[in-house]
Design a protein around this motif. Structure first.
Motif, PDB file in Angstrom:
ATOM      1  N   GLN A   8       0.819  -1.198   0.000  1.00  0.00           N
ATOM      2  CA  GLN A   8       0.000   0.000   0.000  1.00  0.00           C
ATOM      3  C   GLN A   8       0.861   1.259   0.000  1.00  0.00           C
ATOM      4  N   LEU A   9       1.934   1.238   0.771  1.00  0.00           N
ATOM      5  CA  LEU A   9       2.839   2.392   0.806  1.00  0.00           C
ATOM      6  C   LEU A   9       3.530   2.578  -0.541  1.00  0.00           C
ATOM      7  N   GLN A  12       1.458   4.188  -3.290  1.00  0.00           N
ATOM      8  CA  GLN A  12       1.148   5.610  -3.169  1.00  0.00           C
ATOM      9  C   GLN A  12       2.258   6.523  -3.673  1.00  0.00           C
ATOM     10  N   VAL A  13       3.395   5.941  -4.051  1.00  0.00           N
ATOM     11  CA  VAL A  13       4.530   6.739  -4.539  1.00  0.00           C
ATOM     12  C   VAL A  13       4.678   6.507  -6.043  1.00  0.00           C
ATOM     13  N   LYS A  14       4.484   7.550  -6.831  1.00  0.00           N
ATOM     14  CA  LYS A  14       4.490   7.421  -8.282  1.00  0.00           C
ATOM     15  C   LYS A  14       5.834   6.941  -8.829  1.00  0.00           C
ATOM     16  N   PRO A  93       3.727   6.569   6.948  1.00  0.00           N
ATOM     17  CA  PRO A  93       3.936   7.071   5.578  1.00  0.00           C
ATOM     18  C   PRO A  93       5.064   8.101   5.493  1.00  0.00           C
TER      19      PRO A  93
END
Length: 221
Positions: A8-9, A12-14, A93
């Motif tokens: 999940q983490l 979230q980072v492109k 996060p």
């Protein structure tokens, strides 16, 4: 559960693309031998082989590594392996992003800090200044955490880079990795005694994992 949270983490980072998720170190080892991976989020406590053991087995083939663990007991040993960061669960996060940014900085340093092929000289960025060093003047290179010392007969230069990134750019005919923390110039070796290389006034250890490769390169009579 820990892998789900990590996925999940990462999602979230492109700038991150998840290539593979592995259940244990052996599965990860097989993947790393088949694919080119830039960054590995690696748990330390796993069945069969620990994350620390996997890192040691990978040696110079290791990608950038960020350890994830529920304990702080391994911090000293982890950073001796020159990992990018050490995340303690539960991972927030904000802390995750900080580790990713450190990895991105290391990748950028890999591309920018040292420009070496078979040239007679190299430019290194030292304290924001590009300095010219003759390749033949380099005695050895020494890893110190997130930095590398380039030793010459008269001084040393400190670079924000990884030893692995510099090794990939150095001429393999002139330099050789002899330890996880050292690369030496073949032409500058004075003698080797009991697993220690003498270069001028310096002594550089030879690790067992690199001893065979060094022996093959030595022009023994």
């Amino acid at each position: 559960m820990a892998r789900m949270a990590m996925k999940q983490l990462v999602g979230q980072v492109k700038d991150l693309e998840l290539v593979q998720e592995c259940e244990d170190a052996m599965e990860a080892y097989n993947v790393l031998n088949k694919q080119s991976i830039d960054l590995l989020f690696l748990d330390i406590e796993m069945p069969g082989m620990t994350g620390l053991e996997l890192t040691k087995n990978l040696g110079h083939r290791s990608p950038l590594i960020i350890f994830t663990t529920a304990k702080t007991d391994y911090a000293v040993e982890a950073f001796e392996l020159n990992v990018v960061d050490y995340l303690v669960k539960p991972i927030s996060p904000a802390r995750f992003l900080q580790a990713v940014e450190r990895a991105q900085e290391t990748v950028a340093a890999d591309k920018e800090e040292v420009k070496v092929e078979d040239q007679e000289f190299v430019f290194v960025k030292d304290n924001g200044i590009l300095k010219r060093i003759n390749v033949d003047e380099i005695l050895y290179l020494e890893a110190m955490g997130d930095y590398v010392k380039v030793h010459t007969p008269t001084k040393f230069h400190v670079l924000h880079a990884t030893l692995k990134s510099i090794e990939e750019k150095l001429s393999p005919t002139k330099f050789i990795r002899v330890h996880r923390s050292y690369i030496v110039s073949m032409s500058k070796i004075d003698f080797i005694q009991e697993g220690v290389i003498s270069i001028g006034k310096a002594s550089v250890p030879v690790a067992d994992t690199y001893r065979t490769a060094l022996n093959k390169r030595l022009n023994l009579l």
